[in-house]
Scaffold this active site. Structure first.
Site, PDB file in Angstrom:
ATOM      1  N   ASN A  75     -25.357 -16.170  10.216  1.00  0.00           N
ATOM      2  CA  ASN A  75     -25.778 -17.231  10.510  1.00  0.00           C
ATOM      3  C   ASN A  75     -26.837 -17.541  11.580  1.00  0.00           C
ATOM      4  O   ASN A  75     -26.659 -17.355  12.715  1.00  0.00           O
ATOM      5  CB  ASN A  75     -24.711 -18.330  11.080  1.00  0.00           C
ATOM      6  CG  ASN A  75     -24.970 -19.886  11.041  1.00  0.00           C
ATOM      7  OD1 ASN A  75     -26.114 -20.047  11.229  1.00  0.00           O
ATOM      8  ND2 ASN A  75     -23.938 -20.736  11.029  1.00  0.00           N
ATOM      9  N   ASP A  76     -28.127 -17.483  11.120  1.00  0.00           N
ATOM     10  CA  ASP A  76     -29.258 -17.306  11.950  1.00  0.00           C
ATOM     11  C   ASP A  76     -29.521 -18.667  13.003  1.00  0.00           C
ATOM     12  O   ASP A  76     -30.055 -18.488  13.906  1.00  0.00           O
ATOM     13  CB  ASP A  76     -30.590 -17.294  10.944  1.00  0.00           C
ATOM     14  CG  ASP A  76     -30.989 -15.984  10.803  1.00  0.00           C
ATOM     15  OD1 ASP A  76     -30.599 -14.929  11.337  1.00  0.00           O
ATOM     16  OD2 ASP A  76     -31.428 -16.075   9.517  1.00  0.00           O
ATOM     17  N   CYS A  77     -28.595 -19.688  12.797  1.00  0.00           N
ATOM     18  CA  CYS A  77     -28.592 -20.638  13.614  1.00  0.00           C
ATOM     19  C   CYS A  77     -27.676 -20.685  14.668  1.00  0.00           C
ATOM     20  O   CYS A  77     -27.338 -21.748  15.368  1.00  0.00           O
ATOM     21  CB  CYS A  77     -28.858 -21.914  12.792  1.00  0.00           C
ATOM     22  SG  CYS A  77     -30.168 -22.088  11.700  1.00  0.00           S
ATOM     23  N   GLN A  88     -34.409 -17.813  17.125  1.00  0.00           N
ATOM     24  CA  GLN A  88     -34.191 -16.646  16.712  1.00  0.00           C
ATOM     25  C   GLN A  88     -34.493 -15.676  17.743  1.00  0.00           C
ATOM     26  O   GLN A  88     -34.058 -14.504  17.837  1.00  0.00           O
ATOM     27  CB  GLN A  88     -34.502 -16.166  15.262  1.00  0.00           C
ATOM     28  CG  GLN A  88     -33.453 -16.742  14.516  1.00  0.00           C
ATOM     29  CD  GLN A  88     -33.614 -18.302  14.013  1.00  0.00           C
ATOM     30  OE1 GLN A  88     -34.546 -18.772  14.003  1.00  0.00           O
ATOM     31  NE2 GLN A  88     -32.368 -19.203  14.292  1.00  0.00           N
TER      32      GLN A  88
END
Length: 807
Positions: free
Chosen positions: A482-484, A499
Site C-alpha cells: 500500500n504505497d499510501c 512516497q
C-alpha cells in the site's frame, strides 16, 4: 445498462454506441511496438517506452475527453464525417467498434457509404497498421475524399508537453512518394525516425497542423477535410502531423481497401543519410512493401490471430457458465499479457511519462503471464533482479528502454524483495527451469557485482529479517504494498511526494502485512533451497518463517482480525482501539495465505470480520471505517476522500487475497461470491455505474463511503489482472503448477457443478474433469487410477493426461 456485448466466438467486445460513459480502449502490440486506441479512434503509439519513444501525441485530461488520435475523415459531397464518430460528432446511420485480441475494428456508415477501420500491430513488426475499407451500400456511384490524420509527438513525451521554447522550432519532415517521414531531431542525436505511408496514390498531403486544422480550430472544425482539399504543407517547426488525401470512386456495392502504415525505424549512427539532409529510408521502404497489397495486410492480420490462438490455448475451461468461461479463456489472460507489456506505464490513467516498470508490479504480473510466454518471463525476471541492491532492497521502478533503476523514486519499499521470490517460484514451477537459479545477475546493473539469482533470492528473503522492529515484525520503510500508508513521511507541505519524502528518521514503523507475505512467500524460498540440496539453508529459512508467524500471532492480532501495522511511535494501525481505519483488508488475506491462524480459528474469525465490516455488493473495501481527517502520521491514505482509492475504496488487486484465504479455510461459496462481485463480465449490466470497460479489471471501484459507490477508476494496468487470474484458475478452479506436478484442488461454489480444465504445462496436456459440490478436498483419478492427495505428477512432453476430480 449496457453499451455493447461480448462476442465470445470472435473473442471480441462489441461496442454499439460512441456514447460510452468513458473512452473504452484496447491495446495493440505484443512485442516492442504498442498502441492504445479508444472505441472512437483516440489514443497514441510508442516504441518500447511510452515516455522516451512516443510516436504520436495525446493530451490527457483534455476537454473534450479523448481528443486526438488516428482520424479518418470522409468528405462526401461536402458532408464530413468519420467512422469513429469523433471528432466531428456527425450522426451516423450505424456505429460499431470491436475490440479484439491485439486489434480494434471501428465501423461507421452514413448516407449509403460504410467505412471500416481495422487497427493492429503485426507480430514482430515495429509498426501500426490501419486498414480502411470503404463500401458503397447505395444504388448510385459514390465519389468522395478520404483523409488520414495523426499528430507526431517529438519523441520524449514529457519534454514534448513542456519545452515549447525549443520544440516549436525543431519539427522536421520529409514527404517522398506519398510517405510522410517524421525526422525531428534526427540530424543531431537521434538515429530513429517514423514513417506514415499508404499503399495507394494520393491526391495530396499535409504535415503542418495549422494548415490541416486552420488556426484556432479544433479537430472537429479541421479546415482541410471540410474544404475537401489538402494543403500540401511542409512542417517547419510548430506542430508536425501526417495526413494523406485519397480520391475514391465506388460503383454501387463496390468496396475498396487501403492500408496506412505507421512505422518506427532505426539506422546505424554512421549510416543515417542517403544524401545530405535526406534520411536513409531503406528500412521504411521495406516496411511499406510488406503492406503493398491488401492480401499482404490480411495475411499479417491472420498471423496476429494465430499468435493469440497459440497463447490462449495453454489454460482453458468449459463450465457452461459463459461469464466464467469468457473471463478465464479470453479477457483475464489477455489483460495479463497487456500488463506484462505495460506494467503500470501507459493507459488512459497512466500517462506513460511518470512511471516505468515496477519491481513489485512486474514481479506480481509474472504470475499471470508465465504460462503464456515463459521464455519472456525468464527475461523479465533477470531484468527485475538486476535492479536489486546488494542488501536485498531494490529500485522501486526502472525504465523499460534502459532497464536501469529510477533514481528519482529510489528504493525503500520494504515489500519489494519478497515479490521477486514469488515471481521466480512461479516461473520454476511452470517450466522446471531450475538452471535459472544459477544465472549470474548483477546488483544495480553493475556486472562487477554479479551473483547467482539464488543469491539474489537469499538477500530478498533476508531483507525483512535484517530490518525488523521491536515486535519482531518487518519495518515498513517508505511503504509496503500500500504505497499510501506512509508511516515515516509526516508531510505537511503541499506537493511533497508521500512516497519519497521522509521528514523523520529513527522510527519503528512495522508492517504486519509484510510479515504475512514473509509467511506465505518464504516457503517458496525454502522449497527452492531444499531442491538444490541446501538443507541447512532451508532449515534456517524455515526457522525464520516460524519465528515470524509467532510474532504475528503474538503482536499482530487485534482480537477479531489481524492488525495492519505499528506506526512511527509504536502505536497500532488497524485496531478497534482507534476511531477510523480499524480493520484493513491486506493482512486478513496474506496472513491467512501464509497459514497464520488457520489451526487456531483466527483465520475464520478474521474472514468473518471482513465479511461483516468490509464487504459490499461491488467488492471488498480496503479499510473501515474510512478516514475523515488527514493523519500526518499515516500519510497519503488519509488524504483521499472517504471511499476512494486507498481510503476505503475497493482495491480489486487485494480482493483476490481474501478470496484465496477463503479457499484456504474451505469456504467455497464465499470465495465464489467475492470473485463474481468484481469480475468485469459480471459487472457488464451495470456499466452506467461502473463506467469503465466491462471486459477488463479496474484497479479501484469506489467504496461504500464514496459519493458514487460502484464507479471504477484506472482500468487495464493493475496487478488485479494477474491476481484474479491466479485466483480463479489456481484456487477456485483449483489447477495450479507446483515443483513436482500439477495440483488439482478446486474450491468453487456449487453453482458451478461441473467443469473441464485443459492445461498445457511443460509440454504435456492435462484434461481435468471436475464434478463439484461446493466444498474442498477433491478425490482424484489419473488415467483411470485413483491417487492419494491432490498432486498429479508431471508427464513427459507430448503426453495427454486424463484427470477426473470429485469434490
Amino acid at each position: 445498462m449496457q453499451f455493447g456485448h461480448f462476442d465470445d466466438e470472435a473473442r471480441e467486445y462489441v461496442i454499439t454506441t460512441p456514447h460510452t460513459p468513458y473512452p473504452w480502449i484496447n491495446y495493440l502490440g505484443a512485442q516492442d511496438f504498442f498502441g492504445l486506441v479508444s472505441h472512437t479512434g483516440g489514443g497514441y503509439s510508442f516504441y518500447r517506452d511510452a515516455k522516451l519513444r512516443r510516436l504520436t501525441r495525446y493530451r490527457y485530461n483534455n476537454v473534450p475527453v479523448d481528443d486526438g488520435g488516428r482520424y479518418f475523415s470522409i468528405n462526401d459531397g461536402g458532408d464530413v464525417w468519420s467512422p469513429g464518430y469523433r471528432p466531428y460528432k456527425t450522426e451516423l446511420d450505424s456505429f460499431e467498434t470491436r475490440h479484439g485480441m491485439g486489434y480494434t475494428r471501428i465501423t461507421g456508415a452514413r448516407n449509403g457509404l460504410e467505412a471500416s477501420v481495422l487497427l493492429f500491430v503485426p507480430v514482430d513488426v515495429n509498426a501500426e497498421v490501419h486498414r480502411v475499407e470503404v463500401t458503397n451500400t447505395s444504388d448510385a456511384p459514390k465519389s468522395f475524399s478520404l483523409f488520414s490524420f495523426l499528430e507526431f509527438n517529438l519523441w520524449n513525451a514529457e519534454d514534448d508537453q513542456t519545452n515549447y521554447q525549443r520544440n516549436l522550432s525543431i519539427g522536421e519532415v520529409e514527404v517522398v512518394d506519398g510517405a510522410i517521414y517524421h525526422k525531428t531531431e534526427y540530424r543531431e542525436r537521434r538515429d530513429h525516425y517514423a514513417v506514415y505511408g499508404v499503399n495507394a496514390p494520393i491526391a495530396g498531403f499535409d504535415t503542418d497542423r495549422d494548415t490541416y486544422l486552420g488556426f484556432g480550430n479544433g479537430f472537429d472544425e479541421a479546415a482541410v477535410p471540410h474544404a475537401g482539399k489538402a494543403g500540401n504543407s511542409i512542417a517547419s517547426g510548430w506542430y508536425p502531423i501526417a495526413s494523406h488525401q485519397l480520391e475514391v470512386e465506388l460503383a454501387p456495392g463496390e468496396s475498396k481497401a487501403f492500408t496506412f502504415v505507421l512505422g518506427y525505424l532505426e539506422n546505424p549512427r554512421d549510416d543515417k543519410w542517403e544524401a545530405p539532409g535526406v534520411i536513409r529510408k531503406d528500412g521504411a521502404r521495406e516496411l511499406l512493401a510488406r503492406f503493398a497489397t491488401d492480401e499482404q495486410t490480411l495475411e499479417e492480420f491472420a498471423r496476429l490471430n494465430a499468435y493469440w490462438d497459440g497463447l490462449l490455448g495453454s489454460y482453458t475451461v468449459e463450465s457452461g457458465h459463459e461469464k466464467l468461461d469468457r473471463m478465464v479463456n479470453i479477457w483475464n489472460q489477455y489483460q495479463c499479457m497487456v500488463t506484462y507489456n505495460m506494467s503500470r506505464s501507459a493507459s488512459f490513467f497512466e500517462t506513460g511519462m511518470g512511471r516505468g516498470m515496477g519491481f513489485r508490479d512486474s514481479s506480481q504480473d509474472l504470475l499471470g503471464f508465465v504460462h503464456l510466454v515463459p521464455e519472456r518471463a525468464r527475461e523479465r525476471i533477470i531484468d527485475i533482479a538486476s535492479t536489486q541492491f546488494e542488501d536485498g532492497s531494490a529500485y522501486h521502478q526502472y525504465q523499460p528502454l534502459t532497464k536501469r533503476g529510477n533514481h528519482t523514486l529510489g528504493s525503500g519499499f520494504n515489500d519489494d524483495p519478497l515479490w521477486l521470490i514469488l515471481g521466480v517460484a512461479a516461473y520454476v514451477k511452470e517450466t522446471g527451469d531450475f538452471a535459472i537459479l544459477d544465472e549470474q545477475v548483477p546488483f544495480d546493473n553493475d556486472e562487477s557485482k554479479a551473483e547467482s539469482l539464488m543469491e539474489h533470492l537469499k538477500r530478498s528473503f533476508d531483507h525483512p529479517l535484517n530490518n525488523t522492529g521491536p515486535h519482531g515484525l518487518p519495518l515498513i520503510g517508505r511503504a509496503d504494498w500500500n504505497d499510501c500508508l506512509n508511516l515515516n513521511c509526516f508531510s505537511t507541505e503541499p506537493g511533497e511526494s508521500f512516497q519519497t519524502t521522509g521528514n523523520r528518521t529513527g522510527g519503528v514503523a512495522e508492517s504486519v502485512f509484510i510479515a504475512g507475505m514473509f509467511a506465505a512467500i518464504g516457503p517458496e524460498y525454502v522449497a527452492l533451497a531444499r531442491r538444490r540440496g541446501d538443507d541447512a539453508e532451508a532449515d534456517r529459512a524455515q526457522a525464520a518463517i516460524d519465528e515470524m508467524k509467532a510474532a504475528v500471532t503474538e503482536h499482530g492480532w487485534d482480537g477479531e482480525w489481524f492488525l495492519r501495522a505499528y506506526d512511527y511511535f509504536g502505536n497500532k494501525v488497524g485496531t478497534h482501539e482507534t476511531q477510523d481505519g480499524q480493520i484493513w483488508i491486506e493482512p486478513q488475506g496474506y496472513c491467512i495465505m501464509g497459514g497464520i491462524g488457520v489451526e487456531d480459528g483466527k483465520a475464520v474469525k478474521a474472514l468473518d470480520s471482513v465479511r461483516e465490516r468490509l464487504n459490499t455488493p461491488h467488492g471488498i473495501v480496503l479499510l473501515n471505517p474510512a478516514y475523515t481527517e488527514y493523519h500526518v502520521e499515516l500519510g497519503e491514505v488519509t488524504s483521499y476522500p472517504p471511499g476512494y482509492k486507498e481510503n476505503a475504496g475497493i482495491f480489486c488487486h487485494n480482493n483476490p487475497w481474501v478470496i484465496i484465504a477463503e479457499t484456504v479455510v474451505g469456504r467455497a461459496e464465499h470465495a465464489w461470491e467475492y470473485w463474481k462481485q468484481i469480475a468485469p463480465a459480471y459487472r457488464e449490466e451495470q456499466s452506467e455505474v461502473h463506467r469503465l470497460e466491462p471486459y477488463v479489471y479496474a484497479q479501484m471501484i469506489a467504496g461504500k463511503d464514496a459519493v458514487r459507490h460502484g464507479e471504477a477508476k484506472n482500468s487495464w494496468l493493475t496487478g488485479t489482472a494477474s491476481w484474479n487470474f491466479v485466483t480463479v484458475s489456481q484456487y477456485l478452479l483449483g489447477v495450479r503448477p507446483d515443483y513436482d506436478g500439477l495440483v488439482v484442488d478446486p474450491c468453487i461454489g456449487a453453482e458451478v457443478s461441473e467443469f473441464t480444465v485443459r492445461r498445457v504445462v511443460r509440454g504435456a496436456t492435462y484434461v481435468i474433469t471436475v464434478t463439484n459440490s461446493g466444498g474442498k478436498g477433491a478425490s482424484l483419478v489419473v488415467d483411470g487410477t485413483p491417487v492419494e492427495g491432490s498432486l498429479v505428477p508431471y508427464a513427459e512432453p507430448g503426453a495427454v493426461v486424463e484427470v477426473v476430480a470429485t469434490v
